[in-house]
Design an enzyme around this catalytic site. Structure first.
Site, PDB file in Angstrom:
ATOM      1  N   GLU A   1       7.949 -15.508   2.864  1.00 52.69           N
ATOM      2  CA  GLU A   1       7.795 -16.372   1.680  1.00 52.69           C
ATOM      3  C   GLU A   1       6.328 -16.763   1.490  1.00 52.69           C
ATOM      4  O   GLU A   1       5.859 -16.848   0.356  1.00 52.69           O
ATOM      5  CB  GLU A   1       8.683 -17.609   1.782  1.00 52.69           C
ATOM      6  CG  GLU A   1      10.194 -17.321   1.836  1.00 52.69           C
ATOM      7  CD  GLU A   1      10.717 -16.419   0.711  1.00 52.69           C
ATOM      8  OE1 GLU A   1      10.060 -16.318  -0.348  1.00 52.69           O
ATOM      9  OE2 GLU A   1      11.776 -15.792   0.901  1.00 52.69           O
TER      10      GLU A   1
ATOM     11  N   HIS B   1       4.671 -14.060  -0.369  1.00 48.06           N
ATOM     12  CA  HIS B   1       4.893 -14.179  -1.819  1.00 48.06           C
ATOM     13  C   HIS B   1       3.979 -15.251  -2.423  1.00 48.06           C
ATOM     14  O   HIS B   1       3.402 -15.051  -3.492  1.00 48.06           O
ATOM     15  CB  HIS B   1       6.347 -14.570  -2.116  1.00 48.06           C
ATOM     16  CG  HIS B   1       7.318 -13.447  -1.991  1.00 48.06           C
ATOM     17  ND1 HIS B   1       7.086 -12.188  -2.493  1.00 48.06           N
ATOM     18  CD2 HIS B   1       8.561 -13.392  -1.427  1.00 48.06           C
ATOM     19  CE1 HIS B   1       8.133 -11.412  -2.249  1.00 48.06           C
ATOM     20  NE2 HIS B   1       9.038 -12.110  -1.604  1.00 48.06           N
TER      21      HIS B   1
ATOM     22  N   HIS C   1       7.372  -7.302  -2.782  1.00 50.00           N
ATOM     23  CA  HIS C   1       8.107  -6.657  -1.694  1.00 50.00           C
ATOM     24  C   HIS C   1       7.468  -5.319  -1.334  1.00 50.00           C
ATOM     25  O   HIS C   1       6.879  -4.650  -2.173  1.00 50.00           O
ATOM     26  CB  HIS C   1       9.578  -6.474  -2.070  1.00 50.00           C
ATOM     27  CG  HIS C   1      10.312  -7.781  -2.036  1.00 50.00           C
ATOM     28  ND1 HIS C   1      11.311  -8.111  -2.908  1.00 50.00           N
ATOM     29  CD2 HIS C   1      10.176  -8.847  -1.202  1.00 50.00           C
ATOM     30  CE1 HIS C   1      11.754  -9.331  -2.632  1.00 50.00           C
ATOM     31  NE2 HIS C   1      11.081  -9.797  -1.604  1.00 50.00           N
ATOM     32  N   CYS C   2       7.627  -4.953  -0.055  1.00 51.72           N
ATOM     33  CA  CYS C   2       7.001  -3.749   0.489  1.00 51.72           C
ATOM     34  C   CYS C   2       8.107  -2.783   0.907  1.00 51.72           C
ATOM     35  O   CYS C   2       9.145  -3.185   1.394  1.00 51.72           O
ATOM     36  CB  CYS C   2       6.145  -4.154   1.687  1.00 51.72           C
ATOM     37  SG  CYS C   2       5.324  -2.777   2.501  1.00 51.72           S
TER      38      CYS C   2
ATOM     39  N   CYS D   1       7.656  -3.830   7.739  1.00 49.23           N
ATOM     40  CA  CYS D   1       6.724  -4.835   7.212  1.00 49.23           C
ATOM     41  C   CYS D   1       7.483  -6.125   6.910  1.00 49.23           C
ATOM     42  O   CYS D   1       8.598  -6.099   6.394  1.00 49.23           O
ATOM     43  CB  CYS D   1       6.059  -4.307   5.935  1.00 49.23           C
ATOM     44  SG  CYS D   1       4.980  -5.515   5.142  1.00 49.23           S
TER      45      CYS D   1
ATOM     46  N   CYS E   1       2.228  -5.148   7.119  1.00 48.78           N
ATOM     47  CA  CYS E   1       1.752  -3.782   7.368  1.00 48.78           C
ATOM     48  C   CYS E   1       0.275  -3.697   6.946  1.00 48.78           C
ATOM     49  O   CYS E   1      -0.267  -4.638   6.363  1.00 48.78           O
ATOM     50  CB  CYS E   1       2.601  -2.773   6.583  1.00 48.78           C
ATOM     51  SG  CYS E   1       2.302  -2.785   4.813  1.00 48.78           S
TER      52      CYS E   1
ATOM     53  N   CYS F   1      -0.268  -4.258   3.139  1.00 49.61           N
ATOM     54  CA  CYS F   1      -0.100  -5.665   2.739  1.00 49.61           C
ATOM     55  C   CYS F   1      -1.230  -6.528   3.309  1.00 49.61           C
ATOM     56  O   CYS F   1      -1.718  -7.436   2.630  1.00 49.61           O
ATOM     57  CB  CYS F   1       1.262  -6.194   3.177  1.00 49.61           C
ATOM     58  SG  CYS F   1       2.637  -5.507   2.225  1.00 49.61           S
TER      59      CYS F   1
HETATM   60 ZN    ZN Z   1      10.957 -11.629  -0.914  1.00 44.95          ZN
HETATM   61 ZN    ZN Z   2       3.831  -4.117   3.693  1.00 43.15          ZN
END
Ligand code: ZN
Ligand code: ZN
Length: 186
Positions: A140, A143, A149-150, A155, A174, A177
């Site tokens: 969270e 976000h 989302h990945c 991840c 990851c 990200c």
């Molecule tokens: Zn989410």
């Molecule tokens: Zn990721």
């Protein structure tokens, strides 16, 4: 420096873990290259019963976020706020959610009841519950910091629809990200 405020929404199964969550989450962020300062609100902030759906026995996530936005208005410039409660939550069109984030409001909420093995009739497991909740807090926060989302299953930003999927991912961002996070100038 990323400033985060954890707000306990209740005491049971939150107070005993929250210092560990603070350390684990700070570690996940630092492995992505982000230094953070995490504070813990010293008392519980009970969510408004207006957010509770008696038929479902669940709290409506956006309602809690709005609620917290009013309560922590003075802190929102400085902190990202994460409410953590041993309660069950949902959003429109979903049976349940493990958590929800509102990047515009800089507030997220994590619902921990369904992350507890006991919810599924299993034995209590301190470390498993600790780790699952930590993953959802990091998710969270990701976000709140602007990540989506990945697709990489390991991840922490991968979407989880069940505890099995929570268990399948790690509490780390990851490489992709992590790179995105560092570019987001937080
Ligand atoms: Zn989410
Ligand atoms: Zn990721």
């Amino acid at each position: 420096m990323l400033k985060v405020l954890f707000v306990p929404l209740n005491r049971n199964y939150v107070f005993d873990y929250i210092d560990d969550w603070k350390n684990i989450v700070a570690d996940s962020l630092s492995r992505a290259g982000l230094s953070s300062e995490i504070l813990i609100w010293p008392s519980t902030i009970k969510p408004s019963m207006k957010c509770f759906n008696w038929a479902r026995k669940q709290y409506l996530a956006p309602c809690i976020i709005e609620n917290m936005g009013n309560m922590f208005y003075d802190y929102l410039n400085e902190y990202f706020i994460v409410g953590i409660g041993y309660i069950d939550g949902y959003d429109y069109g979903l049976n349940f959610v493990f958590g929800e984030a509102s990047p515009i409001n800089r507030i997220a909420v994590v619902f921990t009841r369904r992350l507890d093995p006991r919810f599924y009739g299993e034995e209590p497991n301190y470390n498993l519950y600790l780790e699952r909740v930590a993953k959802e807090i990091v998710h969270e926060l990701g976000h709140l910091l602007g990540l989506s989302h990945c697709k990489r299953r390991t991840c922490v930003m991968s979407f989880s629809n069940s505890v099995y999927e929570v268990d399948a991912k790690t509490r780390f961002f990851c490489e992709t990200c992590s790179n995105t996070l560092r570019k987001l100038n937080v």
